[in-house]
Enzyme design. Structure first.
Site, mmCIF file in Angstrom:
data_model
loop_
_atom_site.group_PDB
_atom_site.id
_atom_site.type_symbol
_atom_site.label_atom_id
_atom_site.label_comp_id
_atom_site.label_asym_id
_atom_site.label_seq_id
_atom_site.Cartn_x
_atom_site.Cartn_y
_atom_site.Cartn_z
ATOM 1 C CG PHE A 1 -1.902 1.183 1.160
ATOM 2 C CD1 PHE A 1 -3.084 1.074 0.439
ATOM 3 C CD2 PHE A 1 -1.602 2.392 1.764
ATOM 4 C CE1 PHE A 1 -3.959 2.160 0.345
ATOM 5 C CE2 PHE A 1 -2.470 3.474 1.677
ATOM 6 C CZ PHE A 1 -3.652 3.347 0.966
ATOM 7 C CG ASP B 1 5.459 3.735 2.040
ATOM 8 O OD1 ASP B 1 5.381 4.273 3.153
ATOM 9 O OD2 ASP B 1 4.495 3.618 1.261
ATOM 10 C CE LYS C 1 -1.194 5.768 7.624
ATOM 11 N NZ LYS C 1 -0.832 4.995 6.433
#
Ligand SMILES: *Cc1c(COP(=O)(O)O)cnc(C)c1O
Length: 400
Positions: free
Chosen positions: A132, A217, A246
């Site tokens: 993702f 990532d 995040k």
């Protein structure tokens, strides 16, 4: 407004893109949140690994408050002290020495892809199945899950996917036009998948041999989540580019591309930009959130509490045949079931614990790193009861 009022208005006015829980949250403190009816919950989702320092941390709240009173935004046409201070701090906590500020994870990945293409002069990006990387057109194309991209064709070109953890497939996918490989050091959305021993190091070596950039990532794994500041440390791998977001802003939306000077210098004035990226309010929030992680020793805390939680979950799970595996690093833990985990999420919520179900069968736990052992004991107890309720055939006691 009560929960139903809010749900009705959402249904009427908000685009219906989210599969939401029937819960309207009002406020939080530490690892605890309250809904609009006044009921409290232990938050083991932390806004998808965002609230690493917990809810309403006084230092983060104060930093945002002070900065909002001075200046919220001024554009990247001007310099600000808040931005350079945060950039310097990020180089101190990460393996990189240059920063580009974005506003989200997808945007950080999007920029990393641009940087890799500009630096190498090549086009192809290899990513992995089940990964993702975000929802923008390029990052959703890099994402290795068809359900997220099928309806949005045509997709941008230059992306390929190989199975995660399969080094041979990776080697075979590389061509003369490969610019970069983008990987999550631990797949989050895909079900908390920890790569096989040596995989990331092997990818690192191949990238070096073939002059390909390795983009990690770390949007979900960063800022102490896995028991290291960045998961690259867990595996002893130095990426060429790291993307973060995040937990970076303690809840304030901010992301970044981190790279080393050699690669970062491929970006020249005018090559990339963002109106809001790195604005003073976001930078003040992020600086405060990262300082809290450092000052309160939350990386170590994540490692300790993660080991404690995982051991307790494993012991608890051994009673249930529907549990296939408990896995993860630090406070990023997945409990894979033999069936869909929606009922566990519902049952746990009703008993006052918020968890998430990802990849259909994996209960994902991403609690704030400031959660206490006592709170984790409650979480295990609630999950135990939820699994018991859902188990049609618990193992007989004699097998334990
Ligand atoms: C959440 C996430 C993203 C996307 O971040 P957004 O801020 O939602 O755009 C990208 N990669 C990983 C690994 C993520 O967990």
């Amino acid at each position: 407004m009560n929960t139903q009022d809010i749900m009705d208005l959402d249904k009427k006015f908000v685009m219906q893109t989210y599969g939401r829980q029937p819960l309207a949250l009002s406020h939080g403190k530490g690892a605890e949140v309250w809904d609009v009816e006044g009921k409290s919950y232990l938050d083991c989702f932390a806004g998808v690994a965002v609230n690493n320092v917990g809810h309403a941390h006084p230092k983060v709240a104060l930093a945002i408050c002070h900065q909002a009173q001075r200046m919220i935004h001024c554009s990247n046409v001007y310099y600000t002290q808040e931005q350079v201070e945060l950039a310097k701090l990020l180089t101190q906590v990460s393996p990189h020495d240059r920063v580009f500020f974005a506003n989200s994870g997808a945007e950080a990945n999007e920029g990393a892809i641009k940087l890799a293409r500009k630096y190498t002069g090549k086009g192809e990006i290899i990513s992995t199945d089940n990964s993702f990387h975000g929802r923008t057109l390029a990052t959703v194309t890099a994402t290795g899950q068809d359900k997220y991209k099928e309806p949005f064709k045509p997709l941008p070109g230059g992306f390929k996917h190989v199975p995660y953890g399969d080094i041979q497939a990776m080697v075979e996918a590389i061509t003369e036009d490969t610019a970069a490989i983008i990987l999550e050091p631990i797949q989050g959305e895909g079900g908390v998948i920890v790569p096989p021993e040596g995989y990331l190091q092997n990818v690192r070596n191949i990238c070096r041999q073939r002059d390909i950039l390795l983009i990690l990532d770390e949007i979900q794994t960063g800022f102490g989540r896995t028991g290291e500041m960045f998961a690259s440390n867990l595996f002893g791998v130095e990426p060429d580019i790291t993307t973060i977001a995040k937990a970076m802003g303690g809840g304030y939306p901010i992301g970044a591309i981190l790279a080393n000077e050699r690669i970062a210098s491929a970006f020249e004035p005018g090559d990339h930009g963002s109106t809001f990226g790195g604005n003073p309010l976001g930078c003040a929030a992020a600086k405060a959130a990262i300082e809290v992680i450092l000052d309160e020793n939350l990386v170590h805390q994540s490692q300790e509490l993660g080991a404690y939680l995982k051991a307790n979950l494993e012991q608890m799970a051994s009673k249930y045949e529907i549990v296939k595996e408990v896995r993860g690093k630090g406070l990023m833990i997945g409990i894979e079931l033999t069936k869909s985990c929606g009922d566990v999420v519902t049952e746990a919520r009703e008993q006052g614990v918020l968890v998430n179900c990802t990849a259909d069968t994996v209960v994902r736990l991403l609690p704030p790193l400031i959660i206490t052992k006592e709170q984790l004991d409650v979480v295990v107890k609630v999950l135990d009861a939820a699994l018991a309720k859902m188990s049609t055939n618990p193992k007989p006691l004699s097998d334990l």
